[in-house]
Design a protein around this motif. Structure first.
Motif, PDB file in Angstrom:
ATOM      1  N   UNK A  12       0.836  -1.208   0.000  1.00 62.32           N
ATOM      2  CA  UNK A  12       0.000   0.000   0.000  1.00 62.32           C
ATOM      3  C   UNK A  12       0.871   1.257   0.000  1.00 62.32           C
ATOM      4  N   UNK A  13       1.933   1.235   0.811  1.00 62.71           N
ATOM      5  CA  UNK A  13       2.831   2.395   0.879  1.00 62.71           C
ATOM      6  C   UNK A  13       3.525   2.630  -0.458  1.00 62.71           C
ATOM      7  N   UNK A  14       4.007   1.538  -1.077  1.00 59.42           N
ATOM      8  CA  UNK A  14       4.702   1.656  -2.362  1.00 59.42           C
ATOM      9  C   UNK A  14       3.739   2.133  -3.452  1.00 59.42           C
ATOM     10  N   UNK A  15       2.516   1.593  -3.432  1.00 63.62           N
ATOM     11  CA  UNK A  15       1.525   1.997  -4.432  1.00 63.62           C
ATOM     12  C   UNK A  15       1.193   3.475  -4.309  1.00 63.62           C
ATOM     13  N   UNK A  16       1.137   3.969  -3.073  1.00 66.80           N
ATOM     14  CA  UNK A  16       0.847   5.381  -2.839  1.00 66.80           C
ATOM     15  C   UNK A  16       1.911   6.268  -3.472  1.00 66.80           C
TER      16      UNK A  16
END
Length: 318
Positions: A12-16
């Motif tokens: 989720x952090x990387x996608x953000x």
């Protein structure tokens, strides 16, 4: 530093970050797209993999009580495991500081990064003497200013006032929680390792989730402890979300199991016969939703069950 099989939270952090890049490409016309591209971490994980990340590691009421007792012994050097190697006053002050930081996090539910950057000008008291913590937008993860209200008065009436008298840094622009560099100047504190060692010594570092996987608790677990204990105490979800600087959706996603249990307790207080029947229906509905979240039922099965409950209620009224 990212594992090949990264966790859902990491994804989720990387996608953000990637989505921010896509948005910049569109806004600055650096790409060849006629819309903002977006990726979703959910697409890379099965539902059961996502669900197992919903419950956050925290401390229950009994464990939190054990932590508070040991924090007091930790500062005072009581018990063999907390004895001071020497009587240097700095060591005692460092322990006092860590204890206060832990109590502050658990009492406010603030994010770790926010609490580290709080300055004395942000610690204010209203006309009734009640503590309010101002979180500026520039230190907030979601870039929104908010006012945080601790769940108990003692953190403001006693702990922070005593700390301001003890610390050498008590100007409005000074950090409340800090460590010092080699020149004796303030810098942002980091007691993560010390807290981990503390938890190890009292046997509370690891916790077992529903999948029987051991998870280590961290300073961030104090935010989840705050949310869980406040929900169990009956705090309204909207007010909790506002105080924590998050959304109601996030609260329901990560602490839905607590909210459902609280709903059931509230509903069982009804005494009227008609109200008891309606309460029973709502209890069944809450349990159906809980089972769907845990993957025990799919959406179609839940919808059919809810229709049946509605039909039975309609028949009773007739």
């Amino acid at each position: 530093n990212i594992a090949i099989n990264m966790s859902y939270g990491t994804a989720r952090s990387e996608a953000s970050i990637i989505n921010m890049f896509f948005a910049w490409c569109y806004a600055s016309k650096q790409g060849y797209t006629n819309k903002v591209l977006r990726i979703n971490a959910r697409d890379a994980f099965a539902d059961d993999q996502i669900r197992q990340h919903n419950r956050r590691p925290h401390f229950n009421d009994k464990e939190w009580h054990k932590i508070r007792i040991n924090l007091s012994n930790y500062v005072n050097g009581k018990d063999e495991k907390w004895e001071y190697a020497n009587k240097h006053s700095l060591h005692r002050l460092q322990r006092y500081h860590m204890r206060l930081f832990i109590l502050f996090l658990a009492s406010t539910g603030m994010r770790l990064g926010e609490a580290k950057q709080i300055r004395w000008k942000d610690v204010v008291y209203d006309k009734f003497g009640k503590l309010r913590i101002n979180v500026d937008a520039d230190i907030s993860k979601v870039r929104r200013q908010r006012t945080v209200i601790p769940h108990s008065d003692w953190i403001g009436d006693k702990e922070l006032k005593e700390w301001k008298e003890k610390t050498e840094f008590n100007k409005d622009t000074d950090l409340v929680f800090y460590t010092k560099d080699k020149d004796g100047k303030q810098k942002v504190c980091d007691v993560s390792v010390s807290f981990k060692t503390f938890l190890k010594k009292i046997g509370l570092l690891g916790t077992t989730d529903t999948e029987e996987k051991i998870k280590n608790r961290t300073l961030y677990s104090l935010r989840h402890t705050y949310a869980t204990l406040r929900l169990e105490a009956g705090t309204e979800v909207y007010n909790l979300a506002k105080n924590m600087g998050t959304s109601v959706t996030q609260i329901e996603r990560h602490y839905g199991h607590v909210a459902v249990d609280k709903i059931i307790d509230d509903l069982q207080k009804n005494t009227n016969v008609a109200e008891r029947q309606e309460a029973k229906d709502l209890e069944n509905a809450a349990m159906l939703i809980k089972n769907m979240r845990e993957g025990k039922l799919d959406a179609d099965a839940v919808a059919k069950a809810l229709e049946k409950i509605a039909e039975e209620q309609s028949f009773i009224k007739k």
